[in-house]
Enzyme design. Sequence first.
Site, mmCIF file in Angstrom:
data_model
loop_
_atom_site.group_PDB
_atom_site.id
_atom_site.type_symbol
_atom_site.label_atom_id
_atom_site.label_comp_id
_atom_site.label_asym_id
_atom_site.label_seq_id
_atom_site.Cartn_x
_atom_site.Cartn_y
_atom_site.Cartn_z
ATOM 1 N N GLU A 294 -12.192 3.741 6.502
ATOM 2 C CA GLU A 294 -11.165 4.091 6.257
ATOM 3 C C GLU A 294 -11.569 6.213 6.915
ATOM 4 O OE1 GLU A 294 -7.734 3.872 6.735
ATOM 5 O OE2 GLU A 294 -8.163 2.476 6.923
ATOM 6 N N CYS A 328 -6.792 13.590 5.904
ATOM 7 C CA CYS A 328 -7.531 13.703 6.929
ATOM 8 C C CYS A 328 -6.061 13.426 8.449
ATOM 9 C CB CYS A 328 -7.486 11.910 6.597
ATOM 10 S SG CYS A 328 -6.330 10.897 5.651
#
Length: 523
Positions: A294, A328
């Site tokens: 990720e 993020c």
Amino acid sequence: MATAEIKLQKPEFVNEPFVDFTKAENKAAMEAALKKVASEFGREYPMYIGGQEVKTAEKMKSTNPSHPSQVIGIVESASAEQARQAIESAHAYFDTWKRVPAEKRAGALFRAAEIIRQRKFEISALICCEVGKSWIEADADTAETIDFLEFYGREMLRLAGPHKVTPYQNERNFMVYIPLGAGAAIPPWNFPAAIATGMTAAALVAGNTVVLKPSEESPVIAAKMVEILYEAGIPKPALQFVTGLGEVAGDALVKHPKTRFIAFTGSKDVGLLISEAAGKRQPGQLWIKRAVLEMGGKDATIVDEEADVDAAVEGVALAAFGYQGQKCSACSRAIVSEKMYDTFVQKLVERAKKVTVGPAEDPGNYMGPVVSETALNGILNYIEVGKKEGKVVTGGGRAPGDGYFVQPTVIADVAPNARVAQEEIFGPVLAVIKARDFDHALEIANGTEFGLTGAVYSKNKAKLEKAEEVFHVGNLYLNRKCTGAMVGAHPFGGFNMSGTDSKTGGKDYLLHFLQAKSIAEKV
Ligand code: NAD
């Protein structure tokens, strides 16, 4: 049968409620927790390899980014050899741990969730001090940690046991999910409790053994999470804990032939390194390593001319400056229809000027520090680049104080292909880009190598439907901000260079740590 019993006992998953800090008792509890945490500053936290406490001659310091001279804790700095020992110990214990019934493994996660609930303020206070999260952001991190434990525990109960397949003549046939082996969990610092615990617990509950190597910026919170998982019943050899440098300990874990999987969350560059290293077969390696990666984002909010501009300004401000833009999912590009552009920029500047910046332990500050001096310098460099690529309309430098404080910064009139519109800055810096129309806005939004989150503000249904189809992101939000994914409600993960789209907090996530075995018996 035991699985079925537990299934009946466990109510459906619901998200952990957030703490209301406007209530006097909660404010007092957080203040007391901050004092308690401060009384433990400077403590040393050992590693755990093969069930034993391990210390090293070389140490690392974790400091408070709001007050850099404050040492939160001292941790060990593992050598590559110690990291290899950890994966070998995890590999050796896999045969034992995989035989522990799923409901027992899940039970440990539920107990860990309960322990964290009991110690919620203390954990949030530590998050506040170690990585500079405001009270509200720290509480959200703690709540998400509880959510991951509760959600993945339930998911394992659902996935345990035989699964029906299409019946076939003269056969008793079914499918089971079995664990993979020993793996490495390599999390970032920005959700120091939630991501570290979520990745680790998912792999463990699925029956794998794990070596957790936390970020250099947040090892103390990780150490606390490991202590809680042990207390909750995870055997020490099932969860090895190694602190150290990513390029030393992390690299050794990734490359070891006995490593079966890697659960990584972090930057694109490190994710790609891991992808490549994991893809190379090492002498003695029996499997293709599974890499769940990720990575970063360059997340955009599209503000259409038919948007509620005030809602859009609020959503963009919260998503761009919440936790100093270090999520993020943070909004780092606002792509605004030219008909709305001037109004939006003016209102956004007014809104950004209201954002307070200062030490994270003071609840009067909406923004705390960025995580480190390196992060600070990187962000300030990008602001200098932005000054050439656009017009800084608010912010543009350091904010006062000894900590790593940066002003909320808005750079207007940025071209879609400018560096500040393409590269992940990971700080409170927003690029505003003008679009001719909605289609152009979508084209700009999709015009980066990333594809993590995105938001669209518009009252026009047809445009929202078009965004549903065209906006290429793992998490799309319509008429709301692009941060704040909730476990269960918003399975999380991105496309393209944002990662392998593993969808944490979703029903597909545990499958990354399992493999399916199909069994058919002639009858
Ligand atoms: P990072 O890539 O610098 O570090 C992440 C982890 O990798 C750390 O534990 C680090 O020690 C380790 N590491 C570093 N070099 C390594 C190597 N050569 N081999 C093995 N491990 C190594 O990222 P960070 O600064 O900790 O986190 C911020 C990044 O994480 C941002 O890019 C952000 O977008 C991303 N992120 C993504 C998600 C998501 O769900 N997609 C969530 C949170 C953060």
